[in-house]
Scaffold this motif. Structure first.
Motif, PDB file in Angstrom:
ATOM      1  N   ILE A  98       5.803   0.745  -7.213  1.00 24.91           N
ATOM      2  CA  ILE A  98       5.596   2.124  -7.671  1.00 24.91           C
ATOM      3  C   ILE A  98       6.184   2.323  -9.062  1.00 24.91           C
ATOM      4  O   ILE A  98       5.580   2.976  -9.925  1.00 24.91           O
ATOM      5  CB  ILE A  98       6.210   3.106  -6.656  1.00 24.91           C
ATOM      6  N   ARG A  99       7.363   1.730  -9.303  1.00 27.07           N
ATOM      7  CA  ARG A  99       7.987   1.832 -10.628  1.00 27.07           C
ATOM      8  C   ARG A  99       7.116   1.174 -11.685  1.00 27.07           C
ATOM      9  O   ARG A  99       6.918   1.720 -12.774  1.00 27.07           O
ATOM     10  CB  ARG A  99       9.370   1.181 -10.586  1.00 27.07           C
ATOM     11  N   THR A 131       8.161   1.858   8.571  1.00 29.24           N
ATOM     12  CA  THR A 131       7.374   0.803   9.218  1.00 29.24           C
ATOM     13  C   THR A 131       8.293  -0.287   9.770  1.00 29.24           C
ATOM     14  O   THR A 131       8.055  -0.828  10.859  1.00 29.24           O
ATOM     15  CB  THR A 131       6.371   0.199   8.215  1.00 29.24           C
ATOM     16  N   THR A 132       9.341  -0.600   9.009  1.00 25.66           N
ATOM     17  CA  THR A 132      10.319  -1.596   9.483  1.00 25.66           C
ATOM     18  C   THR A 132      10.984  -1.140  10.775  1.00 25.66           C
ATOM     19  O   THR A 132      11.102  -1.922  11.738  1.00 25.66           O
ATOM     20  CB  THR A 132      11.385  -1.829   8.397  1.00 25.66           C
ATOM     21  N   ALA A 133      11.428   0.106  10.791  1.00 26.43           N
ATOM     22  CA  ALA A 133      12.061   0.638  11.997  1.00 26.43           C
ATOM     23  C   ALA A 133      11.092   0.630  13.172  1.00 26.43           C
ATOM     24  O   ALA A 133      11.461   0.274  14.305  1.00 26.43           O
ATOM     25  CB  ALA A 133      12.576   2.053  11.729  1.00 26.43           C
ATOM     26  N   GLY A 134       9.856   1.007  12.911  1.00 28.16           N
ATOM     27  CA  GLY A 134       8.858   1.007  13.971  1.00 28.16           C
ATOM     28  C   GLY A 134       8.564  -0.392  14.489  1.00 28.16           C
ATOM     29  O   GLY A 134       8.397  -0.601  15.701  1.00 28.16           O
ATOM     30  N   ALA A 135       8.497  -1.378  13.578  1.00 27.58           N
ATOM     31  CA  ALA A 135       8.246  -2.762  13.989  1.00 27.58           C
ATOM     32  C   ALA A 135       9.381  -3.291  14.853  1.00 27.58           C
ATOM     33  O   ALA A 135       9.157  -3.953  15.878  1.00 27.58           O
ATOM     34  CB  ALA A 135       8.056  -3.639  12.750  1.00 27.58           C
ATOM     35  N   LEU A 136      10.647  -2.999  14.452  1.00 26.20           N
ATOM     36  CA  LEU A 136      11.800  -3.434  15.253  1.00 26.20           C
ATOM     37  C   LEU A 136      11.787  -2.796  16.630  1.00 26.20           C
ATOM     38  O   LEU A 136      12.012  -3.465  17.650  1.00 26.20           O
ATOM     39  CB  LEU A 136      13.090  -3.077  14.520  1.00 26.20           C
ATOM     40  N   SER A 169       0.798  -1.223   0.000  1.00 26.97           N
ATOM     41  CA  SER A 169       0.000   0.000   0.000  1.00 26.97           C
ATOM     42  C   SER A 169       0.832   1.274   0.000  1.00 26.97           C
ATOM     43  O   SER A 169       0.384   2.302  -0.496  1.00 26.97           O
ATOM     44  CB  SER A 169      -0.922   0.026   1.229  1.00 26.97           C
ATOM     45  N   TYR A 170       2.029   1.226   0.565  1.00 24.12           N
ATOM     46  CA  TYR A 170       2.815   2.436   0.786  1.00 24.12           C
ATOM     47  C   TYR A 170       4.112   2.403  -0.006  1.00 24.12           C
ATOM     48  O   TYR A 170       4.527   1.367  -0.520  1.00 24.12           O
ATOM     49  CB  TYR A 170       3.104   2.602   2.280  1.00 24.12           C
ATOM     50  N   GLY A 171       4.757   3.571  -0.077  1.00 25.12           N
ATOM     51  CA  GLY A 171       5.998   3.704  -0.808  1.00 25.12           C
ATOM     52  C   GLY A 171       7.199   3.195  -0.025  1.00 25.12           C
ATOM     53  O   GLY A 171       7.089   2.786   1.139  1.00 25.12           O
ATOM     54  N   GLY A 203      10.494  -5.756   1.795  1.00 23.28           N
ATOM     55  CA  GLY A 203       9.296  -4.931   1.650  1.00 23.28           C
ATOM     56  C   GLY A 203       9.588  -3.602   0.997  1.00 23.28           C
ATOM     57  O   GLY A 203       8.831  -3.132   0.138  1.00 23.28           O
ATOM     58  N   THR A 204      10.709  -2.973   1.373  1.00 23.65           N
ATOM     59  CA  THR A 204      11.084  -1.690   0.767  1.00 23.65           C
ATOM     60  C   THR A 204      11.369  -1.861  -0.723  1.00 23.65           C
ATOM     61  O   THR A 204      10.950  -1.038  -1.547  1.00 23.65           O
ATOM     62  CB  THR A 204      12.312  -1.119   1.484  1.00 23.65           C
TER      63      THR A 204
END
Length: 348
Positions: A97-98, A52-57, A43-45, A89-90
């Motif tokens: 997006i590409r 989100t990865t940093a927040g999950a960790l 859903s996101y860029g 994921g990134t």
């Protein structure tokens, strides 16, 4: 993308926190957060996925600290798995997006080319008021197997409406060939029958090039000279035009002739003549494809075109077309065939 998809990461996060609150000592709920970056990537860029990865960790570490398990080996592997999930994921978000950007560019080019093949109907042309409707059966394309064109020439306004046999890209190719031949010949060919014969030969050449002996196109051609009180019509195997005059709907009887591409199968020395139809102001000629007359409801009943137009009563071209656009859809629902309509009336 469905509207609920962007809320999936939030739902996963709330589920993790709910489990942590309900059974804090029995389940290491932070393990669920390992999938969070990949879910976010749909859903996101890339930037938001990395965040989100940093927040999950960070949340996994806080939950492990709260339970006193931060240094346990399986937790360390969970952190590594979350980091790898974040990298993938990134990358997935960047690629998505590409790809979307490339698809949008390709669709823009395709739409431009399709609109070049099938031009918008002019509101006025050489003393005629014109309105048109075009709906492909496939909603994702702009051009199907039906075709139309309105050309203002030195011989008067010339109109073509037709239906190519077949579907898909092959039909679109034939549509482009027929329209190209009509646009070129309409300005230089004096007679309407001669113009129809040129289109017949163009479709035959196309069929020969493809090795398709069954390729043909039904078509109706119309000519109106400014200031005249009549139009000329040549019908090559197409649906019967209708003359709308107040509350009366009259079929326009034309000579029976073979469709474009099949003219060589007819008598070699027999040439038809245009049908002359009186068309005073206030009267409208309606040209249409079988996507209208053969539209069916849930019971298999054909759309009663003449009956519906009689009940409608109006003969103004734009109102007739608007009525048909709504009424055919309400009657038949999703289209099973392409649909094209042209309505023409002299200006007062």
């Amino acid at each position: 993308m469905p509207r609920w998809v962007p809320w999936l990461p939030v739902a996963l996060l709330l589920l993790d926190l709910l489990i942590e609150a309900v059974v804090p000592d029995a389940v290491a709920a932070g393990f669920l957060l390992t999938a969070l970056p990949v879910v976010a990537a749909f859903s996101y860029g890339p930037a938001l996925t990395a965040a989100t990865t940093a927040g999950a960790l960070a949340l996994q570490i806080l939950l492990a600290l709260r339970a006193g398990h931060i240094n346990e080996q399986h937790h360390v592997w969970v952190y590594i798995a979350t980091l790898l999930s974040g990298v993938m994921g990134t990358a997935l978000a960047w690629q998505r997006i590409r790809q979307n950007r490339n698809l949008l560019q390709a669709r823009t080019v395709a739409e431009t080319l399709q609109r070049t093949v099938l031009r918008p109907v002019p509101e006025r042309a050489g003393g005629l008021r014109v309105a048109g409707l075009y709906r492909p059966a496939q909603a994702e394309v702009l051009v199907g197997g039906d075709l139309y064109e309105v050309c203002d020439t030195r011989f008067g306004v010339r109109v073509l409406l037709g239906d190519v046999r077949g579907k898909g890209l092959g039909a679109v190719r034939t549509v482009a060939d027929v329209l190209g031949a009509f646009r070129a010949a309409a300005h230089d060919t004096p007679g309407l029958v001669d113009l129809a014969d040129q289109l017949d030969r163009a479709v035959l050449r196309d069929a020969t090039d493809r090795g398709d002996d069954e390729l043909f196109a039904t078509a109706v051609l119309l000519q109106y000279r400014p200031g005249a009180d009549c139009v000329e019509i040549v019908n090559r195997g197409h649906t019967t035009p209708l003359l709308l005059a107040g509350g009366a709907i009259t079929p326009v009887s034309c000579a029976d002739e073979l469709p474009l591409g099949l003219g060589h199968l007819g008598p070699p020395d027999e040439r038809g003549k245009p049908t002359v139809v009186v068309l005073p102001p206030g009267h409208t000629v309606l040209l249409y494809t079988d996507g209208v007359s053969e539209a069916r409801d849930a019971t298999g009943t054909f759309y009663p075109l003449a009956t519906r137009l009689t009940a409608f009563g109006d003969t103004t071209p734009d109102r007739v077309v608007s009525f048909l656009a709504q009424d055919v859809h309400q009657f038949a629902g999703l289209l099973a065939d392409d649909l094209a309509v042209l309505a023409l009336t002299p200006e007062h």
